[in-house]
Design a protein around this motif. Sequence first.
Motif, short mmCIF file in Angstrom:
data_model
loop_
_atom_site.label_atom_id
_atom_site.label_comp_id
_atom_site.label_asym_id
_atom_site.label_seq_id
_atom_site.Cartn_x
_atom_site.Cartn_y
_atom_site.Cartn_z
N GLY A 1 0.91 -1.14 0.07
CA GLY A 1 0.07 0.03 -0.18
C GLY A 1 0.83 1.26 0.08
N PHE A 2 0.29 2.15 0.83
CA PHE A 2 1.37 3.67 0.54
C PHE A 2 1.95 3.69 1.79
N THR A 3 3.02 4.37 1.82
CA THR A 3 4.06 4.47 2.63
C THR A 3 4.52 5.89 2.96
N ARG B 1 3.48 -2.42 -14.25
CA ARG B 1 2.89 -1.65 -12.66
C ARG B 1 1.38 -1.51 -12.92
N ARG B 2 1.05 -1.13 -13.95
CA ARG B 2 -0.37 -0.64 -14.06
C ARG B 2 -1.26 -1.95 -13.89
N ASP B 3 -0.69 -3.11 -14.50
CA ASP B 3 -1.48 -4.25 -14.43
C ASP B 3 -1.42 -4.76 -13.06
N GLU B 4 -0.26 -4.73 -12.27
CA GLU B 4 -0.18 -5.25 -11.13
C GLU B 4 -1.04 -4.78 -10.23
N THR C 1 -4.01 -3.01 -11.22
CA THR C 1 -5.35 -3.22 -11.55
C THR C 1 -5.83 -4.42 -11.02
N VAL C 2 -5.00 -5.49 -10.80
CA VAL C 2 -5.02 -6.80 -10.43
C VAL C 2 -5.45 -6.78 -8.87
N ALA C 3 -4.58 -5.93 -8.10
CA ALA C 3 -4.79 -5.51 -6.77
C ALA C 3 -6.27 -5.00 -6.37
N GLY C 4 -6.96 -4.54 -7.37
CA GLY C 4 -8.04 -3.80 -7.11
C GLY C 4 -8.07 -2.25 -7.26
#
Length: 171
Positions: free
Chosen positions: A99-101, A157-160, A162-165
């Motif tokens: 996530g965000f850090t 990265r975009r796909d990664e 998008t797959v993660a929601g």
Amino acid sequence: MAIAVAQQVLDGQTLILDGGTTGMAVAEELVGRNITVCALNLRVAEVLAADSATRVLTPGGLVRAGEASFVGSQAEAALAAYRFDLFVMTASAVAASVGFTEWNIDDAAVKRAGLANSRRTVVAVDGSKFGQEAFARICGLDDVALIVTDESVDARRRDEFTVAGAELLIA
């Protein structure tokens, strides 16, 4: 990116706006709008205060040297006293698995308070921060409504994400 983020803000809304160079760019796009903005940074507050149509609120607390961001329990408590329509957050890093850090734990704590007291969160983060991790966790991908980024994020990265929601808006 700043224009795309500013387009997420509706007239009359209340919002929290983060600092840094991205927050400054967004502030410049919001000047003169009929909104109420809680600026998490002195420089952002100064930019927004240039036009009386934009109401500017600051949370108070300690001002972190160098960044000019508000940190500490006073800033966190001030955010908890309100309910905002939108939090425009920035981050030092974002990874699909984490996530965000942030690098600074005090900044991360204020961002978590902003997140907890907003109906919707939009994150503005440039492509160089994707796939990176910093020290202090802010939140997961599922805690934000939208990630606005630039075209430098590669297709993998975009796909990664998008797959993660995650919902990505490439500006």
